[in-house]
Design a protein around this motif. Sequence first.
Motif, PDB file in Angstrom:
ATOM      1  N   ASP A   8       2.107  -5.036   0.629  1.00  0.00           N
ATOM      2  CA  ASP A   8       2.564  -5.212   2.012  1.00  0.00           C
ATOM      3  C   ASP A   8       3.087  -3.894   2.576  1.00  0.00           C
ATOM      4  O   ASP A   8       2.848  -3.553   3.738  1.00  0.00           O
ATOM      5  CB  ASP A   8       3.656  -6.285   2.086  1.00  0.00           C
TER       6      ASP A   8
ATOM      7  N   ASP B 114       0.287  -1.333   3.385  1.00  0.00           N
ATOM      8  CA  ASP B 114      -0.384  -1.627   4.657  1.00  0.00           C
ATOM      9  C   ASP B 114       0.346  -0.967   5.823  1.00  0.00           C
ATOM     10  O   ASP B 114      -0.273  -0.477   6.772  1.00  0.00           O
ATOM     11  CB  ASP B 114      -0.435  -3.141   4.880  1.00  0.00           C
ATOM     12  N   LYS B 115       1.677  -0.961   5.755  1.00  0.00           N
ATOM     13  CA  LYS B 115       2.480  -0.369   6.827  1.00  0.00           C
ATOM     14  C   LYS B 115       2.458   1.154   6.778  1.00  0.00           C
ATOM     15  O   LYS B 115       2.314   1.824   7.801  1.00  0.00           O
ATOM     16  CB  LYS B 115       3.934  -0.852   6.724  1.00  0.00           C
TER      17      LYS B 115
ATOM     18  N   ARG C  39       0.308   3.161   5.491  1.00  0.00           N
ATOM     19  CA  ARG C  39      -1.012   3.741   5.771  1.00  0.00           C
ATOM     20  C   ARG C  39      -1.127   4.147   7.242  1.00  0.00           C
ATOM     21  O   ARG C  39      -1.817   5.126   7.582  1.00  0.00           O
ATOM     22  CB  ARG C  39      -2.103   2.728   5.404  1.00  0.00           C
TER      23      ARG C  39
ATOM     24  N   SER D 137     -11.340  -1.287   1.656  1.00  0.00           N
ATOM     25  CA  SER D 137     -10.682  -1.652   2.910  1.00  0.00           C
ATOM     26  C   SER D 137      -9.805  -0.522   3.456  1.00  0.00           C
ATOM     27  O   SER D 137      -9.167  -0.690   4.499  1.00  0.00           O
ATOM     28  CB  SER D 137      -9.806  -2.890   2.688  1.00  0.00           C
TER      29      SER D 137
ATOM     30  N   GLN E 281      -7.031   0.562   2.352  1.00  0.00           N
ATOM     31  CA  GLN E 281      -5.593   0.334   2.237  1.00  0.00           C
ATOM     32  C   GLN E 281      -4.905   1.490   1.535  1.00  0.00           C
ATOM     33  O   GLN E 281      -3.749   1.801   1.813  1.00  0.00           O
ATOM     34  CB  GLN E 281      -5.322  -0.955   1.449  1.00  0.00           C
TER      35      GLN E 281
END
Length: 413
Positions: free
Chosen positions: A284, A287-288, A290, A315, A317
Amino acid sequence: MNVLQEEMILPNGVILSNRIAKSAMSENLSNKHHEPTAILINAYKTWAQSGAGLLITGNIMIDSEAIGEPRNVVVQNRKNIEILKKWAESVKGTKTHLWAQINHPGRQAMEQINSSLKAPSAVPLKTGGRKKTTKKVPEVLRESEILETIEAFANTSIILKEAGFSGIQIHGAHGYLVSQFLSPYTNIRKDKWGGNLENRSRFVVEVYRKIRERVGNNFPVGIKLNSSDFQKGGFSEEESMEVVKILSKEGIDLIEISGGTYEAPAMMGKRKESTIKREAYFIDYIDKVRKITNTPLMLTGGFRTTSVMRDAIASNQLDIIGIARPFAVFPNIGNEIFNESRADFTTKIKKTGVKAIDGMMNIIWYESQIKRIGQGKKTKPELSGWSVFFKYLWLIIEQKLISKTKNPVPSNV
């Protein structure tokens, strides 16, 4: 092509041959004088044939007076430069990079084998998860000692570069000294090294700058950083992202994300239900983060299946899959990932049933497997937890006896 086999170009132009990295694990395989051993070097020779693009060593301590475990390697002068060269040459003939992780334990130095513990502030380490049971109160680092420690990080880095290692990683996670400076829980200083985040991050920035000054712009320098301490009053996710921005601006080459401390071991704990299917502990957060940096990101903690690893890279990520414990049980893991001969690398330690001991098994059981690799033996998934514990206990006793009689090692030879 399998996306995990794609090259990765770092900001300084250095190329990693693929997206699989062995993250740092504690090997605890020095001799009693904290010098690298043939067993340690042989383990890396084996891993160099694993197909991984990057191997990162376990804790190399920068100060012989601050040891995390009984048999940590210490590099603070050139006395052992020849054996360090042999370690660096363990990857010779392969496309694998070997980076040295450098560390200072701060208040997490093992008090049984260290005459004193030093930290940003006099905040003792809680042990065994019991709030009322604490370790020895550490001495507060004077500013002159802080500057000496920054210099020591740089000194160790240039020695390791001269020895032939192809990069350096600063250990800035898991509650060690760099992490202690970053956390408002462990850093309650009132001077320029504590207080707001700018001041608390000053130490890691100065460590990075001093290392970069010594090793040059073409030599990779990375960091292992907590996504959060997962501890009340500790280093938060929001602060971590600010530090990512700061280090990215400074020009760091690779940021490895982990999390937790040995008081709140999220890196070894249970994952939220929402992340179990995605395997990685801190997905989680990645994701932020990145979205706020172009610096290459490596995520370590939880990856066990090749399908999830591929999806994470495909993806976008993250850039590098960090794998630790599976390397201690499946030493050919990179090749097995690429040729798809194994799809699942789940590991399971053999515990003793004693809670206080089994907390240690998350480290020392894997250290024992690494030792088997270095001895040329097959790994042993059924290895007894009790035998591992008693061997480790003996190492502590032996090193404690040595520490009572040893002479300080000169730091600028």
